[in-house]
Design an enzyme around this catalytic site. Structure first.
Site, PDB file in Angstrom:
ATOM      1  N   ASP A 203       0.862  -1.177   0.000  1.00 56.54           N
ATOM      2  CA  ASP A 203       0.000   0.000   0.000  1.00 56.54           C
ATOM      3  C   ASP A 203       0.903   1.233   0.000  1.00 56.54           C
ATOM      4  O   ASP A 203       2.086   1.158   0.372  1.00 56.54           O
ATOM      5  CB  ASP A 203      -0.883  -0.026   1.253  1.00 56.54           C
ATOM      6  CG  ASP A 203      -1.635   1.273   1.466  1.00 56.54           C
ATOM      7  OD1 ASP A 203      -2.329   1.718   0.540  1.00 56.54           O
ATOM      8  OD2 ASP A 203      -1.482   1.855   2.553  1.00 56.54           O
TER       9      ASP A 203
ATOM     10  N   ASP B 170      -0.244   5.156   0.816  1.00 54.31           N
ATOM     11  CA  ASP B 170      -0.516   6.132   1.880  1.00 54.31           C
ATOM     12  C   ASP B 170      -0.632   5.455   3.234  1.00 54.31           C
ATOM     13  O   ASP B 170      -1.401   4.506   3.413  1.00 54.31           O
ATOM     14  CB  ASP B 170      -1.801   6.900   1.556  1.00 54.31           C
ATOM     15  CG  ASP B 170      -1.654   7.736   0.296  1.00 54.31           C
ATOM     16  OD1 ASP B 170      -1.127   8.846   0.392  1.00 54.31           O
ATOM     17  OD2 ASP B 170      -2.036   7.242  -0.788  1.00 54.31           O
TER      18      ASP B 170
END
Length: 272
Positions: free
Chosen positions: A8, A10
């Site tokens: 991922d 953020d």
């Protein structure tokens, strides 16, 4: 031994200022040199992620739009899924009891109907920006996903409204405390990673993944090595209590964990 590592962006790879740290970049390059396949699995747009890849000089697969698109290292679209036009029509043309702003994504980019500086802060690294548009005039067949940005409690109330109207025709998830996403049914990072791993000849048990929000849940629970960030949403930690928790993205915890995994895999790991 993991053969594919999915990240991922953020709250995971990116620090709170939305930039990649030098230690993180160096560790990603070490993985690549060890012939571990890299994949970035994010809610961000493919156009933005392709710019980031070019800028950092890494070859990686892209899972973007929270699983709505998969791109090869060469930029070829391997998989795509859009919102059902009927669902897009309902979401864009209904009156919802919310103060949240609405944002639409398709292959052309990011569209919204009000100029708001806040959402742009998350894209300072790439310069990716929205375009202002009349969303009610947007063709319903040209919508990949829809996001609502606002106060978390307000978004929780909105989620109830959307669930009542849409039912099983869409997948709703929080990609952050202030971001509620309306995605195609069955579309998430986990299902996209399953498609990618099968394409590459890997099993999900040979995959490692890192995440911090509820849009990472399916990915983290499906792989052989799922890691939750120390700064993760409490809901994610509660949903996956058996997965290990590493450090905070502020401290480039993914790099810290992977350095330990690469250099001293037989020793117990302790977050920094």
């Amino acid at each position: 031994m993991a053969r594919l590592a999915a990240f991922d962006m953020d709250g995971t790879l990116l620090m709170p200022d939305h930039r990649l740290g030098d230690q993180t970049l160096a560790t990603l390059r070490r993985l690549y040199e060890r012939e571990i396949t890299l994949a970035f699995a994010t809610g961000r747009h493919a156009l933005e992620m392709q710019w980031i890849l070019n800028n950092i000089g890494l070859d990686a697969f892209l899972i973007t739009g929270n699983g709505t698109r998969i791109h090869s290292m060469e930029g070829e679209v391997l998989y795509r899924q859009d919102l059902n036009p009927e669902v897009a029509e309902i979401v864009l043309h209904s009156k919802w009891d919310t103060q949240a702003s609405i944002h639409v994504f398709n292959d052309s980019g990011w569209l919204t109907d009000k100029a708001l500086p806040g959402p742009l802060q998350a894209h300072v690294y790439s310069g990716f920006r929205y375009r202002l548009a009349d969303l009610k005039r947007l063709p319903a067949h040209d919508v990949t996903k829809i996001c609502f940005l606002g106060d978390h409690d307000d978004l929780c109330r909105l989620r109830i409204q959307l669930n009542e109207v849409l039912g099983a025709r869409a997948h709703l998830c929080f990609s952050a405390m202030d971001c509620l996403e309306v995605l195609p049914m069955g579309c998430n990072k986990g299902s996209a990673l399953a498609v990618l791993s099968t394409t590459l000849g890997y099993t999900l048990q040979e995959c490692m993944a890192f995440g911090d929000a509820m849009n990472d849940r399916e990915m983290l629970e499906s792989v052989g090595y799922g890691m939750i960030m120390g700064n993760a949403m409490p809901q994610l930690r509660a949903a996956l209590p058996n997965l290990p928790v590493i450090g905070h993205c502020q401290n480039q915890a993914v790099s810290h964990f992977l350095t330990h995994w690469l250099d001293t895999p037989n020793l117990p790991y302790s977050p920094e």
